[in-house]
Design a protein around this motif. Structure first.
Motif, mmCIF file in Angstrom:
data_model
loop_
_atom_site.group_PDB
_atom_site.id
_atom_site.type_symbol
_atom_site.label_atom_id
_atom_site.label_comp_id
_atom_site.label_asym_id
_atom_site.label_seq_id
_atom_site.Cartn_x
_atom_site.Cartn_y
_atom_site.Cartn_z
ATOM 1 N N GLU A 67 1.341 -1.339 0.178
ATOM 2 C CA GLU A 67 -0.131 -0.103 -0.274
ATOM 3 C C GLU A 67 0.705 1.364 -0.012
ATOM 4 N N GLY A 68 2.225 1.123 -0.172
ATOM 5 C CA GLY A 68 3.038 2.601 -0.348
ATOM 6 C C GLY A 68 3.422 2.773 0.836
ATOM 7 N N HIS A 69 3.120 1.901 2.191
ATOM 8 C CA HIS A 69 3.194 3.185 3.665
ATOM 9 C C HIS A 69 4.227 3.193 3.645
ATOM 10 N N LYS A 70 4.955 4.240 4.200
ATOM 11 C CA LYS A 70 6.670 3.778 5.180
ATOM 12 C C LYS A 70 7.357 3.069 6.066
ATOM 13 N N MET A 71 8.179 2.836 5.667
ATOM 14 C CA MET A 71 8.321 1.474 6.672
ATOM 15 C C MET A 71 10.118 1.239 6.974
ATOM 16 N N MET A 72 9.272 1.151 8.515
ATOM 17 C CA MET A 72 11.255 1.719 8.412
ATOM 18 C C MET A 72 11.664 0.490 9.179
ATOM 19 N N ALA A 73 13.656 0.563 9.550
ATOM 20 C CA ALA A 73 13.827 -0.807 10.003
ATOM 21 C C ALA A 73 14.792 -0.219 10.933
ATOM 22 N N TYR A 74 14.374 -0.950 11.762
ATOM 23 C CA TYR A 74 15.305 0.133 13.236
ATOM 24 C C TYR A 74 16.544 -1.153 14.040
ATOM 25 N N PRO A 75 17.311 -0.256 13.007
ATOM 26 C CA PRO A 75 18.278 -1.339 13.460
ATOM 27 C C PRO A 75 18.793 -1.893 14.623
ATOM 28 N N PHE A 76 19.116 -2.840 15.122
ATOM 29 C CA PHE A 76 19.882 -3.676 16.533
ATOM 30 C C PHE A 76 20.768 -3.879 17.404
ATOM 31 N N ASP A 77 21.722 -3.802 17.836
ATOM 32 C CA ASP A 77 22.838 -4.446 17.970
ATOM 33 C C ASP A 77 23.126 -5.580 19.041
ATOM 34 N N GLY A 78 22.034 -5.231 20.200
ATOM 35 C CA GLY A 78 22.952 -5.261 21.763
ATOM 36 C C GLY A 78 22.260 -7.086 21.286
ATOM 37 N N TYR A 79 22.449 -7.830 22.459
ATOM 38 C CA TYR A 79 21.513 -9.196 22.585
ATOM 39 C C TYR A 79 20.352 -9.400 22.111
ATOM 40 N N TRP A 80 20.550 -10.708 21.980
ATOM 41 C CA TRP A 80 18.774 -10.903 21.435
ATOM 42 C C TRP A 80 19.282 -12.479 21.239
ATOM 43 N N LYS A 81 18.147 -13.270 21.707
ATOM 44 C CA LYS A 81 18.121 -14.356 21.325
ATOM 45 C C LYS A 81 17.080 -15.127 21.790
#
Lengths: 369, 396
Positions: free
Chosen positions: B233-247
């Motif tokens: 639909e053309g919505h503005k979608m952003m990627a939010y980079p996260f570099d902490g621990y995640w599992k």
């Protein structure tokens, strides 16, 4: 049966350890404060109306107890109430328990449904099923029930109130005296009928007396006006009435039977939640015969000691027969034996502190040694 | 009734079965699985919410909710029981129309609770999963979302290219705006893996959920349906980079690994020493742990109320456990209330809550650095009888 609880918080003094706090807020057993035992005993017996009486230094106590949530006492009806002196209405702070009760008359008279009152001090710790005591009190038909412990009186220790029993009746009573082995020591825990108690408080105060043990219990009994029932507690009772006793009883918790009676007896002992992480035992640590609370970081050697929350013991440090309160940092290569570290103490690397069993060294809160 | 308008609320997806955790989730929803000695998995997203200033959390439950519901209670351990905060458990329910029933997918779960969200009239809704171990400041993500004027922001982490085909991959422009989403692409174009953490403008998400529900072919899933639909639909979608621990602790192996990553002087995931971002857990009213003179503990966590008489190496001992004399526990996760009797040997294992390893029993085995590690698992309350063996990789 509706029961009201009253906790006294300033009933003894342990020198530097209670300089800036009440007996009730003195840390004990790794993650507790002494008042946790009284609060848990009351709460687990279904008591939902508790007054906490303090004379001075009650800041740390109020901070610890808060609204009583941890003990299930944050209630709409009843719940927990702090009863501190009003500077306006008294020119001095309370001289004795009865005077403090006289000043808390509003609290006593509120909650008209309460039939019985349990009074507990903060220096004698136990995990006791108060429902049994309450039932015994009602069954006895006496005015007052004194909860006692055998084997405490030894002819040396000064006992607040000691009673001698023969054939189920009280035959002698002494106050502030080193009673002999044939006496039972009061655990400073009483059950009374509320209406009767209010009347007694008014009458005794009217004669300018204020001492609970001497003027109400002993005086009343001697004059034949007060009938006394004695409840003998079979479990562990820890009398923390001097620094030596506090130190001895702290380390006594390492003993399995004592520990299990105190913490897994009639009910759990609740305390304020701190949300520390589990204690981490490092590569080179050597921990033997210890109680360790949450949040510690242990890399040195610790023997026969009680560690409170968030204690750091660095590599090469040697700790033995010590009580180490919250947030202590014990530096590399230091040596501690027979020492009580109050909260937040820093022991610099290589420091050496050696007390004796009778006279453990006390390091004051926040100090660096 | 008065509902305060909220800028942000969180919706926590906690209804999945977690079937890859096998016997550990037979009677427990995955978010209620114990972790790290005194926590449960759900403590991490819940504590992150509180530490990020989000005080209203809807928790969508479906699979085996008894223990999870009990654990969440009124939200008190996380401070979510105040006048203007809540931890609201949202199970599936019956409605007057035919649009009710079990939650069909992650998007449908939120769709069925539009009324709950609407009460708070939020600007943003953060959608979270109940099966990840990490610490994250959602407030920073929301600021990023606002700064970029996005309709939807998705947290991403960089994964090795060779692993990228196991994840939902977000292909982005240089400014981190998303132009394509690919679920487990055989030939990945980028290494931005979705972490399953979304921030939406509620008005945009609300409309998409309603339309998605009307699409009979949709599987009502965020990754499969809602995200591709918003992109189309053309919505503005952003990627939010996260570099902490995640599992993602969705498997036995990853759950074991994540527990082990808490250990060490400088652990991969440090729980200690971050006073402003504590992980909160429901308290168990247990005393300090007791370490006997016969005990030997090296590189391990021991939580409250445990009694250790044996040897513990590189392991997590949770609350209320007993480790008997002469026993050995190595490279293992021992969940709350476990009893290990004298002489037992436990290696490379996860022992489920209140399970018991009787005298001289052997659970699991040792592995060389090049061997494929096989974790042995006991279910809740299981008993490994005296002098018996539970082989590496076996489950009881």
């Amino acid at each position: 049966m509706n029961v009201m609880g009253i906790i006294f918080t300033n009933d003894a003094s342990l020198g530097e350890l209670t300089d800036k706090r009440t007996m009730a807020s003195l840390p004990f057993g790794g993650r507790y404060r002494q008042v946790d035992f009284a609060l848990s005993n009351l709460s687990c017996a279904g008591v939902r109306h508790v007054g906490v009486i303090s004379r001075h230094n009650y800041q740390s106590l109020m901070n610890h107890i808060g609204d009583g949530e941890e003990w299930g006492l944050e209630l709409e009806e009843g719940g927990l109430e702090f009863l501190t002196p009003y500077a306006m209405s008294v020119t001095h702070t309370y001289r004795g328990k009865l005077e403090s009760l006289a000043h808390a008359m509003d609290f006593l008279e509120y909650g008209a449904d309460d039939e019985l009152v349990v009074m507990i001090d903060s220096a004698v710790l136990s995990n006791i099923d108060l429902n049994k005591v309450l039932a015994a009190h009602v069954q006895s038909g006496k005015d007052i029930t004194v909860v006692t412990k055998a084997g405490v009186c030894n002819g040396e220790k000064i006992i607040d109130l000691a009673l001698k029993m023969e054939n189920g009746e009280v035959t002698d009573m002494v106050v502030d005296y080193a009673a002999g082995e044939d006496y039972l020591a009061s655990m400073d825990m009483f059950v009374l009928n509320k209406k009767w108690m209010i009347q007694q408080v008014k009458e005794v105060i009217a004669r300018d007396k204020f001492h609970m043990d001497r003027d109400l219990v002993l005086g009343g009994w001697q004059r034949g006006k007060v009938s006394v029932n004695v409840y003998q507690f079979e479990g562990v009772a820890l009398f923390n009435e001097s620094v030596e006793e506090y130190y001895y009883n702290s380390l006594a918790l390492i003993n399995k039977d004592i520990r299990h009676d105190v913490f897994h007896g009639a009910h759990p002992i609740y305390t304020k939640v701190r949300d520390r992480v589990p204690t981490y035992y490092g590569e080179g640590c050597d921990i033997e015969n210890c109680l360790a609370a949450d949040g510690c970081m242990l890399e040195g050697q610790v023997k026969n000691s009680v560690l409170f929350r968030q204690v750091t013991v660095n590599k090469g440090a040697e700790v033995e027969d010590c009580v180490i309160m919250n947030d202590a940092v014990i530096g590399e290569g230091s040596e501690l034996k027979y020492v009580i570290l109050d909260k937040n103490v820093t022991v610099t690397p290589g420091a050496k502190l050696i007390g004796t069993k009778k006279n453990p060294i006390i390091v004051k809160r926040g100090e660096t040694v | 009734m008065y509902f305060q308008k909220k800028r942000v609320i969180a919706m926590l997806l906690a209804g999945g079965q977690g079937s890859r955790l096998k016997v550990l989730t037979e009677k427990t929803a995955k978010p209620a699985v114990p972790f790290g000695g005194k926590y449960r998995i759900i403590d991490f997203p819940l504590s992150n919410c509180v530490n990020s200033g989000i005080d209203t959390v809807g928790i969508l439950t479906q699979y085996q909710p008894l223990e999870l519901n009990e654990y969440i209670g009124n939200g008190q351990p996380w401070g979510l029981n105040k006048t203007h905060s809540c931890a609201q458990v949202l199970p599936p329910y019956e409605r007057h129309d035919k649009k009710s029933g079990w939650y069909k997918g992650t998007a449908n779960a939120i769709y069925q609770n539009i009324d709950f969200v609407d009460r708070f009239d939020p600007d943003y809704v953060v959608v979270l999963s109940g099966d990840h171990i990490y610490k994250m400041d959602y407030a920073a993500m929301i600021r990023y979302h606002e700064e970029h004027n996005a309709s939807c922001t998705i947290a991403v982490r960089n994964v090795p290219l060779e692993e990228a085909s196991r994840f939902g991959i977000l292909n982005t422009n240089p400014d981190n705006s998303i132009y394509e989403f690919e679920e487990k692409p055989p030939v990945p174009k980028s290494t931005n893996a979705s972490m399953g953490i979304y921030c939406f403008n509620w008005s945009v998400l609300r409309k998409a959920l309603v339309e998605d529900e009307e699409d009979a072919k949709s599987s009502n899933d965020f990754g499969k349906n809602i995200i591709p639909k918003l992109l189309a639909e053309g919505h503005k979608m952003m990627a939010y980079p996260f570099d902490g621990y995640w599992k993602d602790v969705g498997t036995i192996d990853s759950l074991w690994e994540a527990n082990m990553e808490l250990l060490g002087k400088e652990p991969a995931f440090a729980l200690r020493g971050d006073e402003r971002n504590k992980i909160y857990a429901r308290n168990s009213a247990l005393p300090s742990s007791y370490i006997d003179e016969s005990a030997k503990i090296v590189n391990a966590f021991v939580a409250e109320g445990s009694e250790v008489y044996g040897t513990v190496k590189h392991s997590i001992i949770s609350i209320g456990c007993t480790i008997g004399e002469g026993s050995l526990v190595e490279d293992s996760v021992v969940m709350p209330g476990v009893v290990i009797e004298a002489g037992a040997i436990v290696r490379n294992a996860i022992l489920g809550e209140s399970s018991k390893v009787c005298k001289n029993a052997v659970v699991g085995g040792a592995f060389g650095p090049k061997d494929k590690r096989k974790i042995s698992v006991t279910s809740k309350g299981a008993v490994v009888e005296a002098n018996t063996v539970l082989l590496p990789g076996e489950m009881l």
